[in-house]
Design a protein around this motif. Structure first.
Motif, PDB file in Angstrom:
ATOM      1  N   GLY A 183       7.715  -4.363  -7.434  1.00  0.00           N
ATOM      2  CA  GLY A 183       8.494  -5.143  -8.394  1.00  0.00           C
ATOM      3  C   GLY A 183       7.618  -5.981  -9.302  1.00  0.00           C
ATOM      4  O   GLY A 183       7.873  -6.096 -10.508  1.00  0.00           O
ATOM      5  N   ILE A 184       6.569  -6.574  -8.746  1.00  0.00           N
ATOM      6  CA  ILE A 184       5.633  -7.374  -9.540  1.00  0.00           C
ATOM      7  C   ILE A 184       4.838  -6.476 -10.478  1.00  0.00           C
ATOM      8  O   ILE A 184       4.632  -6.797 -11.656  1.00  0.00           O
ATOM      9  N   LYS A 185       4.397  -5.341  -9.983  1.00  0.00           N
ATOM     10  CA  LYS A 185       3.651  -4.400 -10.828  1.00  0.00           C
ATOM     11  C   LYS A 185       4.488  -3.971 -12.034  1.00  0.00           C
ATOM     12  O   LYS A 185       3.976  -3.838 -13.150  1.00  0.00           O
ATOM     13  N   ALA A 186       5.781  -3.748 -11.798  1.00  0.00           N
ATOM     14  CA  ALA A 186       6.660  -3.272 -12.870  1.00  0.00           C
ATOM     15  C   ALA A 186       6.793  -4.284 -14.003  1.00  0.00           C
ATOM     16  O   ALA A 186       7.032  -3.909 -15.153  1.00  0.00           O
ATOM     17  N   MET A 211       0.833  -1.206   0.000  1.00  0.00           N
ATOM     18  CA  MET A 211       0.000   0.000   0.000  1.00  0.00           C
ATOM     19  C   MET A 211       0.867   1.255   0.000  1.00  0.00           C
ATOM     20  O   MET A 211       0.602   2.209  -0.745  1.00  0.00           O
ATOM     21  N   ALA A 212       1.897   1.240   0.838  1.00  0.00           N
ATOM     22  CA  ALA A 212       2.813   2.381   0.882  1.00  0.00           C
ATOM     23  C   ALA A 212       3.564   2.517  -0.444  1.00  0.00           C
ATOM     24  O   ALA A 212       3.793   3.635  -0.932  1.00  0.00           O
ATOM     25  N   GLU A 213       3.933   1.383  -1.043  1.00  0.00           N
ATOM     26  CA  GLU A 213       4.620   1.414  -2.340  1.00  0.00           C
ATOM     27  C   GLU A 213       3.726   2.022  -3.419  1.00  0.00           C
ATOM     28  O   GLU A 213       4.184   2.832  -4.238  1.00  0.00           O
ATOM     29  N   THR A 214       2.456   1.625  -3.432  1.00  0.00           N
ATOM     30  CA  THR A 214       1.525   2.165  -4.425  1.00  0.00           C
ATOM     31  C   THR A 214       1.368   3.669  -4.257  1.00  0.00           C
ATOM     32  O   THR A 214       1.313   4.424  -5.241  1.00  0.00           O
ATOM     33  N   THR A 215       1.314   4.113  -3.017  1.00  0.00           N
ATOM     34  CA  THR A 215       1.220   5.548  -2.744  1.00  0.00           C
ATOM     35  C   THR A 215       2.453   6.279  -3.259  1.00  0.00           C
ATOM     36  O   THR A 215       2.354   7.355  -3.866  1.00  0.00           O
ATOM     37  N   LYS A 216       3.619   5.693  -3.055  1.00  0.00           N
ATOM     38  CA  LYS A 216       4.863   6.302  -3.538  1.00  0.00           C
ATOM     39  C   LYS A 216       4.899   6.338  -5.062  1.00  0.00           C
ATOM     40  O   LYS A 216       5.374   7.317  -5.659  1.00  0.00           O
ATOM     41  N   ILE A 217       4.389   5.298  -5.710  1.00  0.00           N
ATOM     42  CA  ILE A 217       4.355   5.261  -7.176  1.00  0.00           C
ATOM     43  C   ILE A 217       3.517   6.417  -7.721  1.00  0.00           C
ATOM     44  O   ILE A 217       3.893   7.078  -8.695  1.00  0.00           O
ATOM     45  N   LEU A 218       2.372   6.669  -7.083  1.00  0.00           N
ATOM     46  CA  LEU A 218       1.480   7.730  -7.561  1.00  0.00           C
ATOM     47  C   LEU A 218       1.928   9.122  -7.115  1.00  0.00           C
ATOM     48  O   LEU A 218       1.522  10.121  -7.717  1.00  0.00           O
ATOM     49  N   SER A 219       2.742   9.184  -6.060  1.00  0.00           N
ATOM     50  CA  SER A 219       3.228  10.479  -5.562  1.00  0.00           C
ATOM     51  C   SER A 219       4.737  10.404  -5.341  1.00  0.00           C
ATOM     52  O   SER A 219       5.219  10.451  -4.200  1.00  0.00           O
ATOM     53  N   PRO A 220       5.512  10.280  -6.413  1.00  0.00           N
ATOM     54  CA  PRO A 220       6.961  10.073  -6.273  1.00  0.00           C
ATOM     55  C   PRO A 220       7.700  11.232  -5.614  1.00  0.00           C
ATOM     56  O   PRO A 220       8.799  11.043  -5.087  1.00  0.00           O
ATOM     57  N   GLU A 221       7.105  12.421  -5.636  1.00  0.00           N
ATOM     58  CA  GLU A 221       7.764  13.589  -5.053  1.00  0.00           C
ATOM     59  C   GLU A 221       7.605  13.658  -3.535  1.00  0.00           C
ATOM     60  O   GLU A 221       8.242  14.481  -2.879  1.00  0.00           O
ATOM     61  N   LYS A 222       6.772  12.781  -2.982  1.00  0.00           N
ATOM     62  CA  LYS A 222       6.512  12.800  -1.544  1.00  0.00           C
ATOM     63  C   LYS A 222       7.293  11.697  -0.831  1.00  0.00           C
ATOM     64  O   LYS A 222       7.622  10.669  -1.422  1.00  0.00           O
ATOM     65  N   LYS A 223       7.583  11.939   0.442  1.00  0.00           N
ATOM     66  CA  LYS A 223       8.205  10.908   1.272  1.00  0.00           C
ATOM     67  C   LYS A 223       7.086  10.103   1.925  1.00  0.00           C
ATOM     68  O   LYS A 223       6.215  10.662   2.595  1.00  0.00           O
ATOM     69  N   VAL A 224       7.107   8.791   1.722  1.00  0.00           N
ATOM     70  CA  VAL A 224       6.076   7.911   2.278  1.00  0.00           C
ATOM     71  C   VAL A 224       6.729   6.986   3.295  1.00  0.00           C
ATOM     72  O   VAL A 224       7.657   6.242   2.964  1.00  0.00           O
ATOM     73  N   LEU A 225       6.246   7.049   4.524  1.00  0.00           N
ATOM     74  CA  LEU A 225       6.806   6.236   5.598  1.00  0.00           C
ATOM     75  C   LEU A 225       5.812   5.164   6.031  1.00  0.00           C
ATOM     76  O   LEU A 225       4.612   5.422   6.138  1.00  0.00           O
TER      77      LEU A 225
END
Length: 217
Positions: free
Chosen positions: A117-120, A63-77
């Motif tokens: 990685g799987i999504k890619a 879930m955190a990875e998906t959020t980072k993919i859609l918002s690459p400019e943000k830091k997701v912890l």
């Protein structure tokens, strides 16, 4: 949650200009602290419009990875580095490479509950809400659906005109629901409507009134 702990979290959140996103599977105390509560993809989409650059995602890793993919400019912890999803971990990147070689004319359709990685390595991703629509509308006639076999079964049932190859992944929580459980509760509440998520086993999906995604429920 202790009042002083809650106050400390609120203070730190304000200082860091952080936004807390919580999946709706989280316990009530975490949901109460969150700025937004929803399903994983809904929260990832919300993150795109947030002004804050720091996101605390109270959920599991994908879930955190998906959020980072859609918002690459943000830091997701992710608050816990052990917060994994067993379903997402049931398929490995080497499995996708093998399937691509075995079925070169097939499209890999990947459920959002999977690693970055799987999504890619996939041709297209879907959610439980749009999986049927996605598979129905892609040009490929042969589809490999990963990683959830039950959601894949539901897609296969609703898109009979295509050849759909299923993997063996499953959510152990949804897999635990049985037809006997359904019949027992239905006997207690015969007038109640039955809503089931498509990650549940086929025997349960066939006996429900509505098959719905988390947001659909």
């Amino acid at each position: 949650m202790r009042k002083d702990l809650r106050e400390d979290i609120e203070k730190l959140k304000k200082e860091k200009k952080a936004v807390i996103l919580a999946h709706n599977y989280q316990i009530p105390e975490i949901q109460d602290l969150a700025d937004f509560v929803g399903d994983s993809f809904e929260l990832a989409k919300i993150s795109k419009s947030l002004e804050g650059r720091l996101i605390i995602f109270c959920g599991v890793r994908f879930m955190a990875e998906t959020t980072k993919i859609l918002s690459p400019e943000k830091k997701v912890l992710l608050p816990s580095d052990t917060a994994g999803c067993p379903l997402a971990e049931m398929v490995k990147e080497k499995d996708i490479i093998f399937l691509k070689e075995k079925y070169p004319d097939a499209w890999i359709v990947t459920y959002v509950n999977s690693s970055a990685g799987i999504k890619a390595l996939s041709d297209v991703c879907c959610t439980s809400a749009n999986a049927v629509k996605v598979v129905k509308n892609i040009p490929a006639q042969k589809v490999i659906f990963i990683p959830d076999k039950n959601l894949g079964w539901w897609v296969k049932k609703n898109v009979p005109q295509k050849e759909i190859i299923l993997s063996e992944g499953y959510c152990y929580v949804h897999q635990g629901f049985s037809l006997q459980d359904l019949e027992r509760v239905n006997a207690l509440y015969p007038e109640a409507e039955i809503l089931v998520h498509p990650e549940a086993p086929p025997s349960v999906l066939e006996k429900t009134n509505f098959v719905l995604s988390t947001s659909g429920m």
